[in-house]
Design an enzyme around this catalytic site. Structure first.
Site, short mmCIF file in Angstrom:
data_model
loop_
_atom_site.label_atom_id
_atom_site.label_comp_id
_atom_site.label_asym_id
_atom_site.label_seq_id
_atom_site.Cartn_x
_atom_site.Cartn_y
_atom_site.Cartn_z
N ARG A 191 0.89 -1.30 -0.05
CA ARG A 191 -0.03 0.06 0.01
C ARG A 191 0.94 1.19 -0.04
O ARG A 191 2.10 1.09 0.60
CB ARG A 191 -0.98 0.06 1.15
CG ARG A 191 -1.79 -1.16 1.35
CD ARG A 191 -2.88 -0.99 2.61
NE ARG A 191 -3.39 -2.30 2.76
CZ ARG A 191 -3.36 -3.13 3.64
NH1 ARG A 191 -2.17 -3.49 3.94
NH2 ARG A 191 -4.42 -4.22 3.40
N LYS A 244 -2.32 -1.69 8.03
CA LYS A 244 -3.73 -1.28 8.20
C LYS A 244 -4.39 -2.15 9.07
O LYS A 244 -5.33 -1.75 10.12
CB LYS A 244 -4.11 -1.43 6.79
CG LYS A 244 -5.61 -1.18 6.89
CD LYS A 244 -6.25 -1.16 5.38
CE LYS A 244 -7.74 -1.14 5.42
NZ LYS A 244 -8.57 -1.07 4.08
N HIS A 254 -2.95 2.35 -5.33
CA HIS A 254 -3.39 0.89 -5.21
C HIS A 254 -3.43 0.25 -6.37
O HIS A 254 -3.34 -1.21 -6.30
CB HIS A 254 -4.79 1.15 -4.61
CG HIS A 254 -5.09 0.10 -3.39
ND1 HIS A 254 -4.44 0.18 -2.18
CD2 HIS A 254 -5.83 -1.09 -3.26
CE1 HIS A 254 -5.01 -0.59 -1.38
NE2 HIS A 254 -5.57 -1.34 -1.94
N ARG A 295 -0.66 -2.47 -6.49
CA ARG A 295 -0.82 -3.35 -5.50
C ARG A 295 -2.09 -4.56 -6.33
O ARG A 295 -1.70 -5.57 -6.28
CB ARG A 295 -1.64 -2.96 -4.23
CG ARG A 295 -2.00 -3.92 -3.26
CD ARG A 295 -2.26 -3.39 -1.81
NE ARG A 295 -2.91 -3.97 -0.83
CZ ARG A 295 -2.49 -4.74 -0.16
NH1 ARG A 295 -1.21 -4.91 0.00
NH2 ARG A 295 -3.23 -5.54 0.88
N HIS A 313 -4.10 -9.85 3.82
CA HIS A 313 -5.63 -9.78 3.77
C HIS A 313 -5.88 -10.95 4.73
O HIS A 313 -5.47 -11.98 5.18
CB HIS A 313 -6.21 -10.27 2.57
CG HIS A 313 -6.22 -9.18 1.35
ND1 HIS A 313 -6.43 -9.56 0.10
CD2 HIS A 313 -6.17 -7.98 1.47
CE1 HIS A 313 -6.28 -8.48 -0.58
NE2 HIS A 313 -5.91 -7.22 0.41
N TYR A 335 -9.27 -11.00 -7.12
CA TYR A 335 -8.49 -11.06 -8.29
C TYR A 335 -8.80 -12.35 -9.18
O TYR A 335 -8.10 -12.37 -10.24
CB TYR A 335 -6.90 -11.12 -7.73
CG TYR A 335 -6.77 -10.07 -7.03
CD1 TYR A 335 -6.43 -8.63 -7.45
CD2 TYR A 335 -6.73 -9.93 -5.67
CE1 TYR A 335 -6.34 -7.65 -7.05
CE2 TYR A 335 -6.32 -8.82 -4.89
CZ TYR A 335 -6.15 -7.47 -5.73
OH TYR A 335 -5.97 -6.29 -4.99
#
Length: 279
Positions: free
Chosen positions: A133, A158, A224, A227, A250, A259
């Protein structure tokens, strides 16, 4: 004027183990909310929140913006005012599940070629080759780069979970060139030349847009996007989605599964049942 409520928000956020940046964002939103109502914070009622949020929704704000207001106001009502919050009556806005934009490898190389500033080029390469990120790349330190293990240590993410991601040889070469030519930074890896502190994320987004424009990229573009491209390209190369989830940090597999819909891998080697004939 607002110091009392700010202090209570920050104290409640600390108890919930929220980041200081989240508490500060909540304070900024609450100030906007209180200015709108024109009432002292300890005289607020549920109808005030409902009226404000309805006005925001009808004004056409994006779901992400609305939900930011929602989270801050709900936090104050539940944690500080101790008022009942009915999530059926006052609900979040549903987000559109649009597929993320992905750049091709040629497009990423063209952006790198269009970026003449060595620090900026090294940051772009780091974001793409490790799936970072923008907030993670600006907070990198010199010691987070492992030349021997070809890895990047990402701290205080995050989700408040440290993780490691991969360090590409091409990125290491760029980082080495940058480090020797730009003052050999030993603490913050990409310090601001003006404050010598962490770079502002908005300045990173600004130079990214300039580089993308020079490269002739017409897609809707953000930091982003690198990423997203990292994850999609790994999937196309046959990498197991569980490893991609770990590299991205994640916590929810559903965040990574998007994805599957973006990657061309879903189209490669899969035959339509119309082409499969029974013997």
């Amino acid at each position: 004027m607002y110091e009392d409520i700010y202090n209570q928000i920050k104290l409640a956020a600390e108890k919930k183990n929220l980041k200081p940046s989240t508490a500060n964002a909540y304070c900024h939103t609450i100030r906007h909310f209180l200015d709108y109502t024109g009432k002292p914070w300890d005289e607020l009622i549920i109808d005030d929140a409902d009226t404000f949020l309805t006005a925001k929704r009808l004004s056409g704000v994006m779901p992400e913006t609305y939900n930011h207001y929602y989270s801050a106001i709900r936090f104050m009502y539940k944690r500080i005012l101790k008022l009942y919050w009915d999530e059926d009556e006052i609900a979040r806005m549903k987000r559109d599940r649009a597929l993320p934009v992905v750049l091709s490898k040629d497009e990423i190389n063209s952006i790198l070629d269009a970026t003449k500033n060595l620090k900026h080029k090294a940051m772009i390469a780091t974001m793409y080759s490790g799936g970072l990120r923008v907030s993670e790349v600006v907070h990198l330190h010199y010691d987070d780069i492992s030349r021997s293990n070809k890895s990047i240590h990402i701290r205080n993410t995050k989700n408040r979970r440290d993780r490691y991601t991969i360090l590409a040889d091409r990125t290491l070469d760029l980082l080495t060139e940058y480090w020797f030519q730009c003052g050999k930074p030993r603490d913050i890896l990409f310090p601001s030349q003006w404050t010598h502190n962490y770079l502002d994320i908005s300045s990173v987004n600004q130079f990214l847009k300039i580089s993308a424009k020079k490269a002739g990229i017409t897609k809707h573009f953000s930091s982003h996007t690198f990423r997203h491209s990292f994850a999609s390209h790994l999937l196309e190369a046959g990498c197991d989605i569980k490893y991609i989830q770990a590299l991205l940090g994640h916590t929810d597999p559903k965040s990574t599964e998007i994805y599957l819909h973006v990657s061309n891998k879903t189209l490669l080697g899969i035959k339509s049942p119309f082409d499969v004939q029974e013997d």
